[in-house]
Design a protein around this motif. Structure first.
Motif, PDB file in Angstrom:
ATOM      1  N   THR A  90    -104.545  62.626 -22.347  1.00 17.86           N
ATOM      2  CA  THR A  90    -105.748  63.389 -22.672  1.00 17.86           C
ATOM      3  C   THR A  90    -106.937  62.521 -23.083  1.00 17.86           C
ATOM      4  N   THR A 121    -105.923  67.248 -18.586  1.00 16.84           N
ATOM      5  CA  THR A 121    -105.377  68.261 -19.489  1.00 16.84           C
ATOM      6  C   THR A 121    -103.978  68.635 -19.003  1.00 16.84           C
ATOM      7  N   LYS A 132    -101.227  74.673 -26.190  1.00 13.05           N
ATOM      8  CA  LYS A 132    -101.990  75.599 -27.032  1.00 13.05           C
ATOM      9  C   LYS A 132    -103.114  74.878 -27.762  1.00 13.05           C
ATOM     10  N   ASP A 133    -103.193  73.582 -27.576  1.00 13.03           N
ATOM     11  CA  ASP A 133    -104.286  72.816 -28.154  1.00 13.03           C
ATOM     12  C   ASP A 133    -104.264  72.842 -29.686  1.00 13.03           C
ATOM     13  N   THR A 164    -102.936  64.603 -30.654  1.00 13.03           N
ATOM     14  CA  THR A 164    -102.340  63.650 -29.707  1.00 13.03           C
ATOM     15  C   THR A 164    -102.286  62.239 -30.259  1.00 13.03           C
TER      16      THR A 164
END
Lengths: 346, 234
Positions: free
Chosen positions: A134, A142, B125-126, B130
């Protein structure tokens, strides 16, 4: 009763068949090299290592479709011949002519690690790929787009079915398969290992180098993994990105400028060195420890408070020892290479 | 057709063979979350609200995890509530008479460090960081003239699962009347979620953006238990 249940289960199994045959994954056992500690038990606890999972992971690792530009795969920056680091690049190239912020670490013996990235911000091997996938200056993609692209690529159905029992492509399956591949990247057949196993002898120079390593480097770069998975400030000045390392994760000023101890295995091929790749040969690395340390940093590791003293000859001896950690059976292992030749896109 | 008959046959066999698996002691419950700011139901983007501090703001996103629902008996059910999406969640709970309702706002520590998850915890689902592994337990985004951040953004991504920086909070709500959970009727508990209480004494101009675990996130999480109250049981 048992018979009825078995019959029904068989019928149900048959009803689920989607033309790829029954789900029969081949279990793989992570082979633990002689004399090594047990791997991190968390790695494959909920991700059963199988041949089919590994193969899917390998296909994904080398697939440019995991990136926005369709050409930047995990393997673009983690090159097998460089022990899965980026050869001769201080920073790696992301999509759209971008640079990464840190040197791509070698992917080796990850199943023995307790955290990932130079700052240890990643707490499990399965969630590591989320970061490069990402990041705008790495793969810039994504998960939604990746799943859509993989669904559109008919070659994947067979792989997902073989690895997980049906064709469904989910982020969890992608991440688990990648972990099966990267967690299997074990390097344990260097000259050093063969010497430890008694199958060859070190040269006198290598033996001297080993003694120097034991006396000066082994407390952090601990055998047999040549890292102790801890974080230290080794006295490098703050770089141009203001990268404070571990402090970014913990928020503690006591962690300022601490970075994860990298394994020395295959260090000959993982050039250049340090979290930002600032040293392009081993001589510069050793010279840093003898005369480059910034002693004014409050978080400087206590072990490094006293300068290490090496003669020029001793530096060479140490480097010769470090070369014994090169494992070409790892860097040339066909199992870790792309399954099919990569097509270069022009 | 044959497949369906076989499946039904198998289901009957399964029920006969495993009577203990399908319990008669569970009932369904629906929790409906109603999100309020300045005592009004929030509207995406268009309406301007005011923090107790008097700072104006709009809301573009509000999501949070609700898990371990029950009274004294935590379950592994995890839900992502979205003020502008699915704001009702349905679960099974042990039958009985409930005086209180309790849930965890956020996700248990262990699930923050156990690798790739699915369902509500899917990184799709964000809600998963990360670069510094762990879930965002509560996410509020919008804009404010008081925000000095780029584009006057507000980003309150409240997370952190370790030690002192934990941001999950157990919410225990008193019920206005006794809640009976059984197989006869599925009740809906309407819960009001008051964003005025989220801001409490916080200042947008001081901290429009909180996107890392630490003291600020912890302080924000301390307001979670103040935000929730039961309005009614339907």
């Amino acid at each position: 009763m048992t018979l009825v249940v078995a019959l029904m289960a068989a019928l149900l199994g048959a009803a689920k068949d989607d033309g790829f045959g029954p789900y029969k994954p081949t279990p793989l056992k992570l082979s633990i090299p002689k004399g090594w500690p047990k791997p991190n038990s968390d790695i494959f606890a909920k991700n059963k290592l199988t041949e089919e999972g590994f193969e899917l992971g390998r296909k994904l690792f080398y697939d440019g479709n995991l990136s926005k530009d369709g050409a930047t795969s995990c393997g673009s920056c983690h090159q097998q011949f460089a022990a899965f680091s980026t050869y001769d690049h201080d920073l790696s190239h992301g999509i759209n002519n971008t640079f990464t912020d840190r040197n791509a670490p070698s992917l080796v013996n990850l199943a023995w690690m307790t955290s990932y990235h130079w700052d240890g911000g990643i707490n499990h091997i399965e969630v590591q790929p989320l970061s490069p996938i990402t990041a705008h200056n790495e793969m810039g993609e994504t998960l939604e787009n990746i799943i859509a692209k993989l669904n559109a690529d008919s070659s994947y159905s067979r792989y997902f079915k073989a690895a997980f029992g049906d064709k469904a492509i989910t982020s969890q399956r992608i991440l688990k398969a990648l972990a099966q591949f990267t967690g299997s990247l074990i390097s344990s057949n260097s000259r050093y290992d063969q010497w430890k196993n008694g199958t060859l002898k070190f040269t006198p120079v290598e033996e001297s180098g080993y003694a120097l390593y034991k006396a000066n480097c082994s407390s952090c770069h601990r055998e047999p993994l040549f890292t102790d998975n801890s974080f230290h400030n080794n006295g490098l000045p703050l770089n141009r990105f203001g990268d404070a390392g571990r402090q970014r994760i913990t928020g503690l000023s006591s962690d300022s400028l601490k970075f994860k101890v990298p394994s020395l295995r295959n260090v000959q091929y993982s050039v250049p060195y340090m979290h930002d790749g600032r040293f392009n040969d081993l001589d510069k690395v050793i010279t840093h420890y003898t005369s480059g340390i910034n002693y004014l940093q409050p978080t400087l590791d206590s072990i490094l408070q006293k300068p290490i003293v090496f003669t020029e000859r001793q530096k060479l001896e140490l480097i010769y020892f470090l070369y014994t950690l090169t494992d070409t059976s790892f860097t040339k292992n066909k199992r870790f290479a792309p399954a099919q030749p990569i097509t270069i896109k022009h | 057709m044959i497949k369906r008959i076989l499946l039904q046959a198998f289901a009957i066999v399964a029920i006969c063979a495993l009577p203990g698996k399908l319990t008669a002691q569970n009932g369904k419950l629906i929790l409906k979350f109603v999100h309020l700011a300045n005592e009004k139901k929030i509207i995406r983007n268009d309406s301007v609200y005011s923090t107790p501090n008097g700072e104006p703001y709009t809301i573009s996103k509000l999501r949070y995890y609700v898990s371990e629902i029950g009274s004294g008996k935590p379950s592994r059910n995890i839900f992502l509530v979205d003020a502008f999406g699915p704001d009702s969640i349905e679960m099974k709970l042990p039958a009985g008479h409930y005086q209180q309702l309790s849930f965890l706002l956020g996700v248990d520590s262990l699930l923050n460090c156990s690798g790739a998850q699915d369902g509500a915890l899917d990184p799709l689902k964000d809600m998963f960081w990360t670069w510094n592994s762990g879930y965002v337990m509560f996410k509020l985004e919008g804009k404010s003239d008081s925000s000095h951040a780029d584009l006057n953004r507000i980003e309150q991504h409240i997370g952190g699962y370790k030690g002192e920086n934990k941001t999950m909070r157990r919410i225990t709500l008193n019920l206005p009347e006794k809640l009976v959970i059984d197989q006869k009727k599925t009740h809906t508990v309407v819960i009001e979620v008051d964003l005025d209480k989220y801001w409490n004494k916080a200042s947008i101009s001081a901290n429009p953006v909180i996107v890392i675990p630490g003291t600020l996130a912890k302080r924000a999480a301390d307001n979670f238990p103040l935000m929730f109250r039961v309005k009614s049981i339907l």
